[in-house]
Design a protein around this motif. Structure first.
Motif, PDB file in Angstrom:
ATOM      1  N   VAL A  87       0.837  -1.197   0.000  1.00  0.00           N
ATOM      2  CA  VAL A  87       0.000   0.000   0.000  1.00  0.00           C
ATOM      3  C   VAL A  87       0.872   1.248   0.000  1.00  0.00           C
ATOM      4  N   LEU A  88       0.601   2.153  -0.948  1.00  0.00           N
ATOM      5  CA  LEU A  88       1.236   3.464  -0.953  1.00  0.00           C
ATOM      6  C   LEU A  88       0.273   4.449  -0.316  1.00  0.00           C
ATOM      7  N   ILE A  89       0.722   5.081   0.763  1.00  0.00           N
ATOM      8  CA  ILE A  89      -0.085   6.097   1.443  1.00  0.00           C
ATOM      9  C   ILE A  89       0.620   7.438   1.251  1.00  0.00           C
ATOM     10  N   HIS A  90       0.039   8.277   0.391  1.00  0.00           N
ATOM     11  CA  HIS A  90       0.590   9.613   0.197  1.00  0.00           C
ATOM     12  C   HIS A  90       0.235  10.465   1.411  1.00  0.00           C
ATOM     13  N   ALA A  91       1.127  11.405   1.762  1.00  0.00           N
ATOM     14  CA  ALA A  91       0.940  12.282   2.924  1.00  0.00           C
ATOM     15  C   ALA A  91       0.700  11.439   4.176  1.00  0.00           C
ATOM     16  N   ALA A  92       1.550  10.442   4.355  1.00  0.00           N
ATOM     17  CA  ALA A  92       1.370   9.469   5.442  1.00  0.00           C
ATOM     18  C   ALA A  92       1.536  10.074   6.833  1.00  0.00           C
ATOM     19  N   ALA A  93       2.121  11.254   6.932  1.00  0.00           N
ATOM     20  CA  ALA A  93       2.288  11.885   8.243  1.00  0.00           C
ATOM     21  C   ALA A  93       1.111  12.781   8.610  1.00  0.00           C
ATOM     22  N   GLY A  94       0.170  12.979   7.705  1.00  0.00           N
ATOM     23  CA  GLY A  94      -1.030  13.755   8.002  1.00  0.00           C
ATOM     24  C   GLY A  94      -2.010  12.926   8.817  1.00  0.00           C
ATOM     25  N   GLY A  95      -3.105  13.522   9.214  1.00  0.00           N
ATOM     26  CA  GLY A  95      -4.079  12.839  10.061  1.00  0.00           C
ATOM     27  C   GLY A  95      -4.647  11.575   9.432  1.00  0.00           C
ATOM     28  N   VAL A  96      -5.211  11.680   8.228  1.00  0.00           N
ATOM     29  CA  VAL A  96      -5.758  10.507   7.557  1.00  0.00           C
ATOM     30  C   VAL A  96      -4.633   9.541   7.213  1.00  0.00           C
ATOM     31  N   GLY A  97      -3.491  10.070   6.833  1.00  0.00           N
ATOM     32  CA  GLY A  97      -2.342   9.219   6.526  1.00  0.00           C
ATOM     33  C   GLY A  97      -1.898   8.390   7.712  1.00  0.00           C
ATOM     34  N   LEU A 155      -2.620  13.643  -3.198  1.00  0.00           N
ATOM     35  CA  LEU A 155      -1.803  14.602  -3.933  1.00  0.00           C
ATOM     36  C   LEU A 155      -2.452  14.904  -5.280  1.00  0.00           C
ATOM     37  N   SER A 156      -1.942  15.926  -5.975  1.00  0.00           N
ATOM     38  CA  SER A 156      -2.557  16.341  -7.235  1.00  0.00           C
ATOM     39  C   SER A 156      -1.504  16.441  -8.330  1.00  0.00           C
ATOM     40  N   GLY A 157      -1.936  16.874  -9.491  1.00  0.00           N
ATOM     41  CA  GLY A 157      -1.033  17.102 -10.614  1.00  0.00           C
ATOM     42  C   GLY A 157      -0.355  15.825 -11.085  1.00  0.00           C
ATOM     43  N   ASP A 158       0.940  15.944 -11.393  1.00  0.00           N
ATOM     44  CA  ASP A 158       1.711  14.825 -11.936  1.00  0.00           C
ATOM     45  C   ASP A 158       1.818  13.649 -10.967  1.00  0.00           C
ATOM     46  N   PHE A 159       1.580  13.895  -9.682  1.00  0.00           N
ATOM     47  CA  PHE A 159       1.645  12.809  -8.697  1.00  0.00           C
ATOM     48  C   PHE A 159       0.580  11.742  -8.978  1.00  0.00           C
ATOM     49  N   ILE A 160      -0.550  12.153  -9.538  1.00  0.00           N
ATOM     50  CA  ILE A 160      -1.618  11.195  -9.822  1.00  0.00           C
ATOM     51  C   ILE A 160      -1.175  10.216 -10.901  1.00  0.00           C
ATOM     52  N   GLU A 161      -0.672  10.740 -12.025  1.00  0.00           N
ATOM     53  CA  GLU A 161      -0.231   9.857 -13.102  1.00  0.00           C
ATOM     54  C   GLU A 161       0.907   8.945 -12.641  1.00  0.00           C
ATOM     55  N   LYS A 162       1.878   9.490 -11.916  1.00  0.00           N
ATOM     56  CA  LYS A 162       2.989   8.672 -11.418  1.00  0.00           C
ATOM     57  C   LYS A 162       2.482   7.593 -10.469  1.00  0.00           C
ATOM     58  N   SER A 163       1.463   7.906  -9.690  1.00  0.00           N
ATOM     59  CA  SER A 163       0.896   6.914  -8.772  1.00  0.00           C
ATOM     60  C   SER A 163       0.197   5.803  -9.548  1.00  0.00           C
ATOM     61  N   LEU A 185      -8.510  10.548  -2.370  1.00  0.00           N
ATOM     62  CA  LEU A 185      -9.023  11.384  -1.289  1.00  0.00           C
ATOM     63  C   LEU A 185      -8.973  12.864  -1.648  1.00  0.00           C
ATOM     64  N   GLY A 186      -8.133  13.202  -2.611  1.00  0.00           N
ATOM     65  CA  GLY A 186      -7.925  14.593  -2.980  1.00  0.00           C
ATOM     66  C   GLY A 186      -9.154  15.213  -3.600  1.00  0.00           C
ATOM     67  N   LYS A 187      -9.143  16.515  -3.677  1.00  0.00           N
ATOM     68  CA  LYS A 187     -10.265  17.260  -4.258  1.00  0.00           C
ATOM     69  C   LYS A 187      -9.848  17.976  -5.546  1.00  0.00           C
ATOM     70  N   ALA A 188      -8.544  17.998  -5.842  1.00  0.00           N
ATOM     71  CA  ALA A 188      -8.045  18.668  -7.045  1.00  0.00           C
ATOM     72  C   ALA A 188      -7.584  17.621  -8.057  1.00  0.00           C
ATOM     73  N   ASP A 189      -7.790  17.918  -9.307  1.00  0.00           N
ATOM     74  CA  ASP A 189      -7.321  17.064 -10.412  1.00  0.00           C
ATOM     75  C   ASP A 189      -7.908  15.657 -10.369  1.00  0.00           C
ATOM     76  N   ILE A 190      -9.164  15.540  -9.986  1.00  0.00           N
ATOM     77  CA  ILE A 190      -9.823  14.227  -9.972  1.00  0.00           C
ATOM     78  C   ILE A 190      -9.918  13.725 -11.411  1.00  0.00           C
ATOM     79  N   TRP A 191      -9.492  12.491 -11.617  1.00  0.00           N
ATOM     80  CA  TRP A 191      -9.596  11.903 -12.951  1.00  0.00           C
ATOM     81  C   TRP A 191     -11.016  11.413 -13.186  1.00  0.00           C
ATOM     82  N   ASP A 192     -11.442  11.464 -14.442  1.00  0.00           N
ATOM     83  CA  ASP A 192     -12.730  10.881 -14.781  1.00  0.00           C
ATOM     84  C   ASP A 192     -12.488   9.464 -15.321  1.00  0.00           C
ATOM     85  N   GLU A 193     -13.569   8.750 -15.535  1.00  0.00           N
ATOM     86  CA  GLU A 193     -13.465   7.348 -15.968  1.00  0.00           C
ATOM     87  C   GLU A 193     -12.720   7.216 -17.293  1.00  0.00           C
TER      88      GLU A 193
END
Length: 175
Positions: free
Chosen positions: A21-31, A93-101, A114-122
């Motif tokens: 499992v990759l958890i982005h922003a793992a030091a944040g609350g949800v992370g 995370l947003s931007g290029d982090f989504i494609e790399k993920s 979980l992010g609210k920016a750069d949500i991909w569509d189907e």
């Protein structure tokens, strides 16, 4: 934080002990909540955070800690997994982090957004990784559709806290 992470990992991603499992922003609350839940499930955890938070994450048992400020995490994960990638991405995370993920998800993996920016569509998901299950969600919206959802998750979390398999998140009190 725990309710969101529980819903993401258990209800959407169906986490199992064999998962990476990759958890982005793992030091944040949800992370941090997701780290505990993934550990409890027996999964192998890869976490991203800013470098000042790396020692903290390592102290919680996250053995694979990478930067959340660069895209180098993808190459590191490919190296650490011998090109197999991770089964689950918990993304905030947003931007290029989504494609790399998406690029480092194992075949038939799960991407929980979980992010609210750069949500991909189907269409974007199908064009890039049609084998990946993509779960963008807003926990408040999920609750409005299913009012029993939160009490059910909270009941499970309370049991886990009472038996000691989950711990409250660290906090700092200011005057």
């Amino acid at each position: 934080a725990f309710s969101t992470a529980y819903y993401a990992l258990h209800h959407l991603a169906n986490i199992e002990a064999t998962d990476r499992v990759l958890i982005h922003a793992a030091a944040g609350g949800v992370g941090q909540a997701a780290v505990q839940l993934a550990q409890r499930a027996g999964a192998e955890i890869f976490g991203t955070a800013s470098q000042p938070k790396w020692d903290y994450l390592k102290s919680t048992g996250v053995s694979h800690v990478m930067s959340s400020r660069t895209l180098e995490f993808a190459d590191e994960i490919n190296h650490l997994t011998n090109g197999k990638g991770v089964n689950i991405v918990l993304n905030s995370l947003s931007g290029d982090f989504i494609e790399k993920s998406f690029d480092i998800i194992a075949k038939n993996g799960r991407f929980v957004e979980l992010g609210k920016a750069d949500i991909w569509d189907e269409q974007q998901v199908q064009a890039h990784r049609p084998d990946v299950n993509y779960f963008p969600f807003d926990f408040r919206e999920e609750y409005s559709v299913d009012p029993v959802l939160v009490p059910t998750i909270l009941d499970k979390l309370i049991i886990a806290f009472n038996e000691g398999s989950l711990k409250p998140l660290p906090r700092t009190i200011f005057s």
